[in-house]
Enzyme design. Structure first.
Site, PDB file in Angstrom:
ATOM      1  CG  HIS A  47      -1.347  -1.726   1.552  1.00  9.76           C
ATOM      2  ND1 HIS A  47      -1.371  -0.343   0.636  1.00  9.76           N
ATOM      3  CD2 HIS A  47      -0.564  -1.182   2.612  1.00  9.76           C
ATOM      4  CE1 HIS A  47      -1.216   0.681   1.721  1.00  9.76           C
ATOM      5  NE2 HIS A  47      -0.737   0.078   2.854  1.00  9.76           N
ATOM      6  CG  ASN A  97       3.218   2.165   8.211  1.00  9.79           C
ATOM      7  OD1 ASN A  97       2.828   2.049   7.090  1.00  9.79           O
ATOM      8  ND2 ASN A  97       2.830   2.243   9.425  1.00  9.79           N
ATOM      9  CG  ASN A 143       1.150   5.125   6.187  1.00 12.42           C
ATOM     10  OD1 ASN A 143       0.931   6.363   6.328  1.00 12.42           O
ATOM     11  ND2 ASN A 143       0.169   4.333   6.727  1.00 12.42           N
TER      12      ASN A 143
END
Length: 215
Positions: A47, A97, A143
């Site tokens: 990620h 986020n 996100n």
């Protein structure tokens, strides 16, 4: 050994220089912000591969030792030159986020529009080793990109999508993106980061030289 406090002083001076740069009129050449999206404190995860690309980019541009924390945008920044253009490299210190808050604040500080902000992020729908440069558009379920679109109030940012592959079972997606690259994947990662840096720099050079209508 360097005297105590030398590195702290160097970091303070760099932060002061970036503060001056953000407040003063921009130089004659173009200025671009390149943000590597990810989770701070989780290097090596799929990620956060966008942050790994930024690390490679900083090495290529000779500023790998110049990262400095900027509390105004909650991010680590490094300034680099690319011909007549100036690059502001950014690694958010907020969670994925909320990456958009750091990116939007830095864009404001440096007087940049959404079109002058590059986002580099992981892409589930591309296998590891594949890259794609996308000019604007939706977040496609990412996100970090969604946060940037919301905070910049625009979806015009060009983004470099770095493939990490999608697991076969939907329930495994979260563990996959937050997990580290396997030893086999690590072998593909180094040349992938090199190609990602090449693609970004080539695209920025072309845009700095004149209008560019497509990727």
């Amino acid at each position: 050994m360097p005297p105590p406090g030398l590195f702290l002083r160097a970091g303070f001076l760099l932060s002061w220089a970036m503060s001056r740069c953000a407040l003063e009129p921009r130089p004659p050449g173009k200025r671009w912000l390149v943000a590597g999206l990810g989770n701070p404190g989780l290097p090596g995860t799929r990620h956060s591969v966008g942050m790994a690309v930024l690390g490679q980019l900083a090495q290529r541009l000779g500023v790998a030792e110049s990262w400095a924390r900027d509390r105004r945008c909650a991010a680590d920044l490094a300034l680099a030159s690319l011909g007549d253009a100036q690059l502001v490299l950014l690694r958010p210190r907020r969670l994925m986020n909320a990456n958009g808050r750091s990116v939007a604040r830095a864009a404001e500080l440096f007087g940049l529009t959404a079109e002058e902000v590059y986002l580099v992020h992981d892409e589930l729908d591309k296998p590891l080793g594949k890259l794609a440069l996308k000019l604007g558009g939706s977040a496609r379920g990412h996100n970090g990109v969604r946060s940037c679109i919301s905070c910049l109030n625009s979806n015009a940012m060009p983004r470099l999508r770095v493939g990490i592959g999608r697991p076969t079972h939907p329930d495994a997606v979260q563990a996959h993106v937050l997990g580290c690259f396997s030893p086999a994947e690590q072998e593909l990662l180094s040349p992938l980061l090199e190609r990602a840096a090449d693609l970004l720099l080539d695209h920025i050079r072309k845009r700095s030289a004149g209008p560019l209508l497509g990727p």
